[in-house]
Design an enzyme around this catalytic site. Structure first.
Site, PDB file in Angstrom:
ATOM      1  N   HIS B  37       0.817  -1.214   0.000  1.00 50.57           N
ATOM      2  CA  HIS B  37       0.000   0.000   0.000  1.00 50.57           C
ATOM      3  C   HIS B  37       0.854   1.269   0.000  1.00 50.57           C
ATOM      4  O   HIS B  37       0.558   2.231  -0.685  1.00 50.57           O
ATOM      5  CB  HIS B  37      -0.970  -0.005   1.194  1.00 50.57           C
ATOM      6  CG  HIS B  37      -2.211  -0.783   0.910  1.00 50.57           C
ATOM      7  ND1 HIS B  37      -2.235  -2.156   0.919  1.00 50.57           N
ATOM      8  CD2 HIS B  37      -3.474  -0.392   0.557  1.00 50.57           C
ATOM      9  CE1 HIS B  37      -3.445  -2.577   0.604  1.00 50.57           C
ATOM     10  NE2 HIS B  37      -4.222  -1.534   0.383  1.00 50.57           N
ATOM     11  N   LYS B 104     -10.178  -7.692   7.536  1.00 45.93           N
ATOM     12  CA  LYS B 104     -10.949  -7.916   8.760  1.00 45.93           C
ATOM     13  C   LYS B 104     -10.899  -6.680   9.638  1.00 45.93           C
ATOM     14  O   LYS B 104      -9.930  -5.906   9.585  1.00 45.93           O
ATOM     15  CB  LYS B 104     -10.440  -9.149   9.510  1.00 45.93           C
ATOM     16  CG  LYS B 104      -9.126  -8.946  10.236  1.00 45.93           C
ATOM     17  CD  LYS B 104      -8.813 -10.157  11.096  1.00 45.93           C
ATOM     18  CE  LYS B 104      -7.407 -10.090  11.654  1.00 45.93           C
ATOM     19  NZ  LYS B 104      -7.269  -9.268  12.843  1.00 45.93           N
TER      20      LYS B 104
END
Lengths: 289, 195
Positions: B37, B104
């Site tokens: 990222h 999650k």
């Protein structure tokens, strides 16, 4: 069996098979949730996953965590023997995909590729006067480790004083803050007292207790029981989807402190609660949960 | 009944999804976590562009096996905590036209804004279910940055079949995580006697 082979088998068992008390608690949690809720389907997935991992000998969770060993050994043994066996076993377990390579050099960012590095695996050594060796292992994932937290009482934000009521408040706070980070339902290990280091150490060692094992001190046992009930009223539920089970258990222990300090350290173990131990006596290796 | 979706997914299709929808996802998706990222925001590399357009990013650091013929196989592959990507996620979604993120724990307000603006959703998978989810990965097509980032952090381009997820943040600003957090904070205050 050679020591290194015995440790390799211990790693395999810990990574791929949950202790029976944990699996049982997850099954009960599944039974409790209402039909058709996301919580029910999460528990179903969890239980299917546990069974599949055991059957195929593959990791329960892809985050096979940090390897944390606790070794009790008789007088006259060399720590070096154990370190060498553990390093061999960790590298071999990584090769066989029981473990994900999780040791990263913090300066260069380079993954060592075999779970070996400075202070990795972590080994706590303890000499005892028995004529047997006990090796305990827990695998603790990064997500669950990140939500570990240490409080210094008194805490004015939470109006938490230097007593068991204060301790209770910070534990509730920690459980709320862990949502979305640690995989619920988790188990909390709590250390009261000590210095900053020993407080955390005490909290983490609680994870070697069985779920239904209460602290022998009745006051602490009562607090454990109350917190288990109340934290499950928070409604966070498995994976934070809402539901009746937010924690599987709360394990607390206390140790003496300096008059000026009052630390409460809280470690979080995710539902993939991986711990087992082995003993070696007269050359015989026995595994237990 | 779960909704079946296959990548590439159009913006129109993704905007139909709402919080609580159960989805079985198929097609090509890409794993990416912390280092990936950071790279996508700071250097905007092109090598991953074709795999991300109208596709899904999976926050996952898998356990992977290399077969004798040189092919790869996922051994365990559950989701990792998504909140670490909060500073980057919205920019990545908009820059690469990503339609969904699987992880999650949910994500924060910046990501929620990005989902709304650029048309994407957050899918929640069951954390810790590593062995089970790996069975839904039917093929490893490609890997980027393996040497540099290591196995957990590399970009793994994978093909999945009927990967089970739940929409917990949609493109209309709704978040199940925000709802549960607010409720549990209220209850906690009550238990602590702060209310």
């Amino acid at each position: 069996m050679e020591l290194k082979e015995a440790v390799l088998e211990l790693i395999r068992r810990v990574a791929t098979d949950l202790p029976p008390d944990i699996e049982e608690a997850l099954k009960k949690a599944y039974e409790r949730e209402d039909e058709g809720t996301p919580a029910k389907s999460v528990f179903k997935t969890i239980l299917e996953n546990v069974e599949l991992a055991r059957k195929n000998s593959t990791p329960i969770c892809q985050d096979t965590g940090s390897l944390i060993f606790y070794i009790d050994f008789p007088v006259g043994h060399a720590e070096k023997t154990y370190r060498e066996a553990i390093e061999w076993a960790a590298a071999e377990a990584t090769k066989r995909q029981y473990l994900r390579p999780n040791a990263v050099d913090p300066i260069t960012g380079k993954n060592s590729g075999n779970n070996i590095g400075k202070n990795a695996p972590y080994i706590h050594f303890h000499q005892w006067d028995k004529d047997e060796v006990r090796i305990r292992l827990m695998l603790k994932g990064g997500g669950s480790e990140n939500v570990g937290i240490q409080y210094k009482l008194p805490d004015s934000n939470l109006k938490a004083g230097r007593d068991l009521q204060g301790v209770k408040k910070v534990i509730i706070d920690a459980a709320v803050k862990a949502q979305g980070f640690g995989c619920a339902p988790g188990t909390l290990g709590v250390g009261i007292g000590g210095d900053r280091v020993t407080s955390y150490a005490l909290s983490k060692e609680q994870f070697f207790r069985k779920l239904n094992e209460r602290n022998p001190n009745p006051e602490i046992a009562k607090l454990e029981e109350e917190l288990y009930q109340e934290l499950n009223e928070l409604g966070i539920g498995p994976m934070g989807f809402g539901g009746k089970t937010t924690v599987l258990g709360v394990h607390i222990d206390a140790q003496h402190r300096h008059p000026a300090t009052y630390y409460v350290s809280i470690s979080y173990m995710c539902w993939a609660y991986r711990r087992k131990f082995l003993t070696i006596k007269d050359g015989e290796v026995t595994y237990a949960d | 009944m779960p909704i079946k979706l296959t990548t590439p997914i159009s913006e129109e299709e993704i905007r139909k999804l709402k919080v609580g929808d159960e989805v079985l996802l198929s097609g090509t998706i890409v794993t990416a976590r912390d280092q990936a990222h950071k790279l996508m925001v700071e250097e905007k590399p092109d090598f991953i562009r074709e795999y991300l357009k109208d596709s899904v990013i999976y926050h996952c650091g898998p356990v992977v096996k290399k077969n004798d013929d040189g092919s790869w196989e996922f051994v365990a592959a559950g989701p990792t905590t998504s909140s670490r990507e909060e500073p980057y996620q919205a920019d990545v979604i908009c820059e690469y036209q990503v339609r969904g993120v699987i992880g999650k724990g949910g994500m924060g307000p910046r990501t929620a804004e990005g989902l709304k603006k650029c048309g994407a959703v957050y899918f929640h998978a069951v954390g810790g279910a590593g062995s089970l989810i790996a069975k839904k990965v039917i093929k490893v097509k490609e890997v980027f940055k393996l040497e540099e980032f290591g196995t957990p952090e590399a970009f793994w381009v994978i093909e999945v079949e009927d990967f089970p997820v739940v929409v917990t943040m949609d493109s209309h600003g709704n978040s199940l995580h925000k709802q549960i957090l607010e409720k549990s904070e209220e209850k906690a205050k009550e238990l602590m006697g702060l209310k």
